[in-house]
Enzyme design. Structure first.
Site, PDB file in Angstrom:
ATOM      1  CE  LYS A  64      -3.874   2.046   2.620  1.00  0.00           C
ATOM      2  NZ  LYS A  64      -4.774   1.883   3.777  1.00  0.00           N
ATOM      3  CB  SER A  88      -8.156   3.777   2.721  1.00  0.00           C
ATOM      4  OG  SER A  88      -7.308   3.180   3.692  1.00  0.00           O
ATOM      5  CB  SER A 115      -8.487   1.010   5.641  1.00  0.00           C
ATOM      6  OG  SER A 115      -9.214   2.180   5.418  1.00  0.00           O
TER       7      SER A 115
HETATM    8  N1  GLN Z   1     -13.208   4.390   6.008  1.00  0.00           N
HETATM    9  C1  GLN Z   1     -12.642   4.907   7.227  1.00  0.00           C
HETATM   10  C2  GLN Z   1     -12.256   6.342   7.049  1.00  0.00           C
HETATM   11  O1  GLN Z   1     -12.507   6.860   6.029  1.00  0.00           O
HETATM   12  C3  GLN Z   1     -11.485   4.076   7.655  1.00  0.00           C
HETATM   13  C4  GLN Z   1     -10.249   4.375   6.920  1.00  0.00           C
HETATM   14  C5  GLN Z   1      -9.100   3.553   7.356  1.00  0.00           C
HETATM   15  O2  GLN Z   1      -9.265   2.557   8.069  1.00  0.00           O
HETATM   16  N2  GLN Z   1      -7.927   4.005   6.989  1.00  0.00           N
HETATM   17  O3  GLN Z   1     -11.718   6.955   7.912  1.00  0.00           O
END
Ligand code: GLN
Length: 511
Positions: A79, A178, A202
């Site tokens: 990532k 994400s 995410s």
């Molecule tokens: N979808 C969540 C957010 O937008 C979690 C994102 C994540 O875990 N990095 O914050």
């Protein structure tokens, strides 16, 4: 070399040791797939072809001497939130334009030390803020999954692993976020395993959307050193793979104490894969009633019930539990995470990293303003504004402090529940993958994606997502198992038992 890209990490490892193929063969086969499909999936921001082939050749040399680490010669996608020395690291943001870190993150260093071969840097939501991989400066990621008119036609027409007779797909789907690039790449066989990060879901939510497995370990298991920070009290690294065993192997490589991260724990790293028996006899599995939210999708409920039934049939005891503060988790998360993000992202000032905007005669303040205005996307700006607001003098007590108290209550809920049970079973997300453009205009609906994953993150607990079922559109739905702090072994083992009972075999249609 065809056919190798569909193998599991464990099978690749065996194939390498038995000299059925070389690490260079594996790298070449994956690079070919990536280069063929990246214009469609957009899963990779950077493809590190030369580096991959050099690393693979070095692995082959070690393997030839009977040496090598736990994942010697295995291709890995990273990532783009992990700093990789001299390799472009963007966090999918314009503001990190051209940033090539002079250092390597601890987790990626561990991967390379164990013999992993770096294929490239994976697309993601900007600074890991999002649930659909729609906020990347480098463009959205397309899921390899597509809706079909009838899930039955998929299974009955040609057998579970053959999707060739399916009806024409309709609009493209998001891979979740994400870590959307990581999940799409693993599901599309562009890499057997990928690194993700999880702040509020995410790793787990994109794994659920893409029909694969992802585990967020306990906060403090993996070092955060060298991972671009979003919300430091929540961020954790974890693996995404096509099965539980491969996740377990990767997790053993990734974790461990690191003097450079004061929140990483001084604990021995178990051989997680060795602990996988799949035996769940006598294990107590909690079903939290508060996760049965109003208007919940009937197919998700059915998948959840079936998961519990399968565990019961395998000898586990299903126990009803209550996590009474669950409904406050999402609002608390969307105060704590933006607050920490507003502080962490203050460092992007046009001086130290990446982009600098403005004109020669600008004052320092004007340069800051222009750089941040040009460098951050809408979602990131929104969160910086919310975070700055909830931390400001008049509102700190009313919002931030209160959210921290709620966070403690949520952790207490879990602590009490774990006096009665060994693990907790819930759905991973409230829906299957949605079409690109379907939800991005409505932030509340988007934030609801995290309703089942965020409580675990606030409490710092480990959580895994495994594929639970296909819905009527032929799309995967995920089941989440949550465990006690630093008890990833139970989480992985129950997940492994459940994975075998569910026997989810369907693969995505692909390009
Ligand atoms: N979808 C969540 C957010 O937008 C979690 C994102 C994540 O875990 N990095 O914050």
């Amino acid at each position: 070399m065809t056919g190798v890209t569909t193998l599991s990490l464990a099978a690749m490892r065996e194939g390498l040791r038995a000299r059925k193929f070389s690490a260079v063969d594996l790298a070449e086969a994956h690079l070919a797939e990536i280069e063929k499909t990246n214009a469609h999936y957009n899963a990779f921001i950077t493809i590190t072809r030369d580096k991959a082939l050099d690393m693979a050749a070095a692995s082959d040399a070690k393997l030839a001497k009977g040496q090598g680490g736990l994942i010697e010669g295995i291709p890995v996608g990273v990532k783009d939130l992990f700093c990789t020395k001299d390799v472009l690291t963007t966090a999918a943001s314009h503001i990190l334009d051209g940033f090539k870190p002079p250092y390597e993150s601890t987790v990626t260093q561990k991967i390379w030390d164990a013999g992993g071969v770096m294929l490239g840097k994976l697309n993601m939501d900007e600074f890991a803020m999002g649930s659909a991989n729609l906020t990347s400066y480098y463009g959205l990621v397309v899921s390899p999954w597509q809706k079909v008119q009838s899930a039955e036609c998929r299974v009955q027409s040609k057998g579970e692993n053959d999707n060739s007779a399916l009806s024409t797909p309709n609009s493209a789907l998001v891979p979740g976020g994400s870590s959307g690039g990581s999940a799409a790449a693993v599901a599309a066989n562009l890499c057997p395993v990928a690194l993700g990060t999880d702040t509020g879901g995410s790793i787990r939510q994109p794994a659920s959307f893409c029909g694969i497995v992802g585990i967020k370990p306990t906060y403090g298991r993996c070092s955060r050193w060298g991972i671009v920070a979003f919300a430091s009290s929540l961020d954790q690294a974890g693996p995404i793979a096509r099965n539980v065993r491969d996740c377990a192997i990767m997790l053993s490589v990734m974790c461990g104490h690191d003097a450079k991260d004061s929140t990483s724990m001084k604990l021995a790293v178990p051989d997680f894969a060795a602990a996988l028996s799949g035996n769940v006899k006598g294990k107590k599995i909690g079903i939290p009633k508060e996760y049965r939210v109003d208007g919940m999708d009937a197919e998700i409920l059915a998948m959840w019930d079936r998961g519990a039934t399968l565990l019961r049939e395998a000898g586990a005891e299903i126990v009803d539990i209550s996590l009474p503060h669950t409904k406050y988790a999402l609002p608390a998360y969307y105060i704590v995470a933006p607050a920490e993000c507003s502080s962490n992202l203050a460092r992007y000032d046009g001086i130290r990293f990446g982009l600098r905007a403005g004109d020669a005669g600008d004052s320092l303040t004007a340069m800051y303003e222009k750089t941040r205005a040009a460098g951050f996307g809408q979602e990131v700006k929104k969160r910086i504004l919310i975070g700055t607001y909830v931390l400001s003098a008049g509102y700190y007590d009313a919002y931030y402090k209160k959210a921290q108290r709620v966070r403690w209550l949520i952790a207490e809920d879990f602590r009490k529940a774990f006096e009665k049970v060994d693990a907790i079973l819930t759905p991973t997300a409230p829906s299957a993958a949605f079409a690109i453009g379907e939800k991005n205009i409505d932030p509340i609906t988007m934030y609801l994606n995290d309703v089942f994953t965020v409580p675990t993150s606030l409490a710092g607990l480990p959580g895994i997502s495994i594929p639970g079922a296909l819905n009527k559109d032929g799309l995967p739905l995920g089941l989440q198992l949550i465990g006690k702090a630093f008890d990833e072994e139970t989480v992985l083992n129950v997940a492994y038992g459940l994975e075998q009972a569910i026997n989810f075999k369907t693969i995505p249609l692909g390009v």
